[in-house]
Write an enzyme that holds these catalytic residues in place. Structure first.
Site, short mmCIF file in Angstrom:
data_model
loop_
_atom_site.label_atom_id
_atom_site.label_comp_id
_atom_site.label_asym_id
_atom_site.label_seq_id
_atom_site.Cartn_x
_atom_site.Cartn_y
_atom_site.Cartn_z
N ASP A 78 0.74 -1.12 0.05
CA ASP A 78 -0.08 -0.03 0.04
C ASP A 78 0.93 1.31 0.14
OD1 ASP A 78 0.87 -0.71 2.84
OD2 ASP A 78 -0.58 0.99 3.24
N GLU A 145 0.12 -0.92 5.70
CA GLU A 145 1.27 -0.78 6.60
C GLU A 145 1.16 0.82 6.93
OE1 GLU A 145 5.26 1.19 7.51
OE2 GLU A 145 3.85 1.58 6.01
#
Length: 489
Positions: A78, A145
């Site tokens: 991400d 994350e």
């Protein structure tokens, strides 16, 4: 014609261009996760895709490396989705527009996503190349994350054979990271009440913009301004001189980004407009004095807006609560490390501010390498929220990654770096959070890790850049580490 097709290493930049076409902001992982699964299927590589959409792809050892310990490579899929004001790109549905500027790779009007897309691209390149020499590999691609290490938290470490990890989420070439702070996400919720705006008032937008912003872990020590905090100061100053009401306030989207733009919508009578302008002009001079070095390009604009019929504004008491909150909340560096010169020990960042569902909502990233001081920050926010009639909630905690005195993977990274560069790298701990701490907790005392990466700057902002030449050098370094991994026996 692909934008990056002439860059080296060709395979790495080829995969980076492919994944840059896939929307992959936090909480929007499905397309990227499925891309990784299809990649593994097409190459007959063993894989696992879990409920959190993390993906683990395994590759057997090359010939002669069968007895070397399994090595884990890890990064997150991400990215933080930020864009310049006026950019119409829908980053939840559209990919990144890549731009080459000399030795720098950037994106048009948005974050680049090299944090941590370049790690994804490097792992894909390694998994795709059957000519490389390496031990058995376990490549972990985690989700979310950037919102609190959520994918790593959910990942089942029982799937792993390896106990040695190279995390590829660092942003400074020549620095080998061996420890990081722990942290938690905080939500401050303060109830507010509204009333109808006075009939003789008009709507105006106040925008504080032009701040440098940055990563709340990597850049917090630069003492850059936070536009949410500045807006609190400005609104309080205006209210001391003019009668205004507040209709809305919004700044930032993510807890781990130093907020660089905040907008407030106020209602003011014509008789008080000059007083508002005078307060803004005075505050501009204050900011020039305070931030002429760390944040010299701050702007404040006042612009008339169309009035809404029966517009709702905060009551005077709720407006008091908002300004008191923004003036009193801790934000920024709280403590520097007494053990490591120049290292931030404890900080917090008010990354996003909004009015949501009847609450003033402040979203924070809290970080510290000392657990008791992290606890103290949660206590301070809780006490402040309670005094103002609200509450503080905490989620997504992650542990610190503690320095390990005996680290074979660190020694190998240093040895190979020195061989390639002719000088030793810097060894350091950082204030930003890394997933290594979570994996250390899951894998126990045998866990040994470093974090390395190519040179990036201004991550989490639309100014994010990746050095092309650094990427090429770093990839050679990574391949040399894999080649010499038999030394880890």
């Amino acid at each position: 014609m692909k934008v990056l097709e002439n860059l080296q290493p060709a395979s790495v930049f080829g995969f980076f261009e492919e994944i840059s076409a896939i929307p992959r902001g936090s909480y929007n992982n499905t397309a990227m996760s499925n891309y990784l699964v299809n990649f593994a299927k097409e190459r007959n590589l063993k894989f696992v895709q879990d409920e959190a959409e993390n993906v683990l792809i395994c590759k057997p050892a090359s010939e002669g490396y069968e007895d070397a310990p399994t090595l884990i490579l890890q990064g997150h899929m991400d990215m933080v989705c930020e864009k310049v004001e006026g950019c119409t790109k829908d980053m939840s549905k559209e990919g990144i527009d890549l731009v080459i500027d000399g030795d720098l790779l950037t994106a048009k009007d948005t974050t680049l996503g090299a944090d941590n897309g370049i790690a994804v691209a490097m792992m894909l390149s390694i998994l795709d190349d059957n000519t490389l020499k390496h031990p058995a590999l376990e490549c972990i691609f985690t989700t979310d994350e950037e919102t609190g290490l959520e994918g790593a938290t959910a990942f089942d470490a029982n799937l792993l054979k390896g106990r040695t990890m190279i995390n590829l989420d660092s942003e400074d070439e020549g620095i080998i990271t061996v420890g990081c702070a722990g942290g938690v996400t905080a939500n401050v919720l303060l109830p507010y009440e509204t009333e109808t705006a006075a009939a003789d008032t008009k709507a105006y937008s106040i925008v504080i913009d032009g701040l440098r912003g940055g990563h709340s872990g990597a850049d917090i020590h630069f003492e850059r301004a936070n536009s949410n905090i500045l807006m609190g100061r400005l609104l309080d100053s205006i209210r001391n001189n003019a009668a205004i009401a507040l209709s809305n306030i919004a700044g930032g989207r993510a807890d781990n980004v130093i907020c660089n733009r905040t907008e407030a919508i106020i209602y003011v009578a014509s008789v008080d407009l000059v007083k508002v302008e005078d307060a803004i002009n005075a505050f501009r001079k204050t900011l020039t004095n305070e931030y002429h070095t760390s944040d010299p390009d701050i702007t404040i604009t006042l612009q008339k807006k169309d009035n809404s019929d029966n517009a709702e504004v905060l009551t005077s008491e709720s407006f008091d609560t908002l300004t008191a909150y923004l003036l009193l909340t801790p934000c920024g560096v709280q403590n520097m490390s007494a053990d490591i010169e120049g290292l931030v020990e404890t900080s917090l960042n008010l990354g996003a501010l909004s009015l949501d569902d009847g609450n003033i909502h402040g979203l924070y990233a809290l970080r510290s390498s000392v657990e008791t001081r992290l606890d103290l920050m949660t206590v301070k926010l809780s006490k402040l929220a309670k005094l103002l009639g609200g509450k503080a909630e905490f989620e997504f905690p992650y542990p610190a990654w503690e320095y390990r005195a005996d680290s074979p993977i660190r020694d190998l990274c240093v040895e190979t770096f020195t061989e390639l560069y002719g000088h030793e790298p810097v060894i350091e701990a950082i204030h930003a959070g890394l997933e290594c701490g979570l994996f250390a907790g899951k894998l126990g005392e045998e866990f040994d890790a470093t974090s390395i990466g190519p040179q990036m700057n201004d991550v989490h902002t639309p100014n994010e850049v990746l050095s092309i030449s650094s990427t090429e050098r770093f990839y050679k370094h990574l391949l040399l580490i894999l080649e010499k991994a038999t030394e880890l026996r």
